[in-house]
Scaffold this active site. Structure first.
Site, PDB file in Angstrom:
ATOM      1  N   HIS A   1       0.862  -1.182   0.000  1.00 23.79           N
ATOM      2  CA  HIS A   1       0.000   0.000   0.000  1.00 23.79           C
ATOM      3  C   HIS A   1       0.899   1.234   0.000  1.00 23.79           C
ATOM      4  O   HIS A   1       2.134   1.124  -0.065  1.00 23.79           O
ATOM      5  CB  HIS A   1      -0.950  -0.036   1.199  1.00 23.79           C
ATOM      6  CG  HIS A   1      -0.277  -0.296   2.511  1.00 23.79           C
ATOM      7  ND1 HIS A   1       0.666   0.550   3.046  1.00 23.79           N
ATOM      8  CD2 HIS A   1      -0.379  -1.339   3.385  1.00 23.79           C
ATOM      9  CE1 HIS A   1       1.081   0.080   4.197  1.00 23.79           C
ATOM     10  NE2 HIS A   1       0.488  -1.081   4.431  1.00 23.79           N
TER      11      HIS A   1
ATOM     12  N   HIS B   1       4.073   1.298   2.275  1.00 27.69           N
ATOM     13  CA  HIS B   1       5.252   0.616   1.724  1.00 27.69           C
ATOM     14  C   HIS B   1       5.888   1.458   0.611  1.00 27.69           C
ATOM     15  O   HIS B   1       7.104   1.587   0.518  1.00 27.69           O
ATOM     16  CB  HIS B   1       4.871  -0.736   1.113  1.00 27.69           C
ATOM     17  CG  HIS B   1       4.290  -1.723   2.081  1.00 27.69           C
ATOM     18  ND1 HIS B   1       2.973  -2.105   2.054  1.00 27.69           N
ATOM     19  CD2 HIS B   1       4.854  -2.422   3.084  1.00 27.69           C
ATOM     20  CE1 HIS B   1       2.744  -2.996   2.997  1.00 27.69           C
ATOM     21  NE2 HIS B   1       3.867  -3.209   3.641  1.00 27.69           N
TER      22      HIS B   1
ATOM     23  N   SER C   1      -1.578  -3.783   5.847  1.00 27.42           N
ATOM     24  CA  SER C   1      -2.060  -4.866   4.984  1.00 27.42           C
ATOM     25  C   SER C   1      -3.270  -5.554   5.616  1.00 27.42           C
ATOM     26  O   SER C   1      -4.145  -6.057   4.921  1.00 27.42           O
ATOM     27  CB  SER C   1      -0.945  -5.887   4.768  1.00 27.42           C
ATOM     28  OG  SER C   1       0.171  -5.230   4.213  1.00 27.42           O
TER      29      SER C   1
END
Ligand code: AMP
Length: 252
Positions: free
Chosen positions: A32, A35, A184
């Site tokens: 996402h 990151h 996540s």
């Protein structure tokens, strides 16, 4: 972006690299914007960016959490190409654990508090895999999110203690516009859980006392693992049924 799935092949590639700086972003995938912010920072600061994706079984202390962890490799590859990552490493468990986790890196103090107290063994699994990946990648810089603050402290401690020649760069937490830290695990929240989750981050931001936050979360029927002020941060972990969320904010 070159995708490498074989450790022997990677070691040959690594020998051939002569870049003066190499930035590394280890992840468990299902990427996402959090990151990607780490990748972009690495891109800005180093001449070669390497990302790894490995859902590391040894850092999960519940089998169901490991099984349900979202795995979205094709989507991750598209995102990483967009931010111009040079190498993506996707090694499997047998290759990364030839010792079957018989060699472990265990920290004895920090890793038994807060997250460690609630997730026995989690930090041993995390430190062991990060050290393996550091040895394989040999980066000059490695990028970690403040979202996992205790993890960041442990990585800094490991690097200092083992004299690893790697600069650890901490990156701020990226949040949704409703304040929820990107994670996540958020993709597993159903609409009702998501509705509850958005209570979590703003409550931490409001500067209330820990007791006030506890009672606000309890009013929302959100189960608390811990809320604590430590390391000049306020850190918390909660459960939304079977999904566990963590967050932290700096204290002034
Ligand atoms: P993970 O894939 O959850 O192991 O995370 C890989 C790296 O991304 C870790 O250094 C995390 O701290 C970082 N990270 C995860 N979520 C965020 C976020 N919302 N903002 C910034 N960094 C994050």
């Amino acid at each position: 972006m070159q995708i490498v799935t074989d450790i022997a092949q990677w070691r040959n590639i690594r020998k051939s690299l002569s870049n003066s700086s190499i930035g590394f972003v280890p992840t468990m995938g299902n990427l996402h914007l959090g990151h990607l912010s780490l990748c972009q920072r690495a891109q800005a600061e180093t001449s070669l960016v390497i990302v790894s994706i490995f859902v590391n079984p040894t850092q999960f202390n519940q089998a169901a959490d490991f099984q349900h962890y979202p795995r979205t490799l094709e989507q991750d590859i598209t995102l990483l190409k967009d931010v111009k990552v040079d190498y993506l490493l996707v090694f499997n468990e047998d290759e990364l654990y030839p010792d079957k986790f018989e060699i472990q890196l265990h920290e004895t103090t920090l890793s038994s508090e807060l997250e460690g107290a609630h997730r026995p063994g989690h930090f041993t699994g995390m430190l062991t895999i990060v050290l393996k990946l550091f040895n394989l990648v040999q980066p000059t810089h490695a990028y970690f999110g403040e979202k996992d603050y205790q993890q960041l402290l442990l990585i800094q401690k490991m690097v200092a203690s083992l004299f690893l020649p790697i600069a650890i760069i901490s990156c701020p937490t990226v949040r949704d516009k409703d304040g929820l830290a990107l994670s996540s695990r958020n993709s597993r929240l159903n609409p009702a859980q998501r509705q509850k989750a958005i209570f979590f981050a703003p409550i931490l931001q409001k500067g209330n006392t820990i007791t006030e936050i506890q009672s606000q979360l309890e009013d929302e029927n959100i189960q608390i693992d811990y809320i604590a002020d430590k390391w000049n941060r306020r850190l918390a972990a909660v459960w939304l049924e079977d999904i566990r969320l963590i967050d932290n904010i700096p204290l002034e």
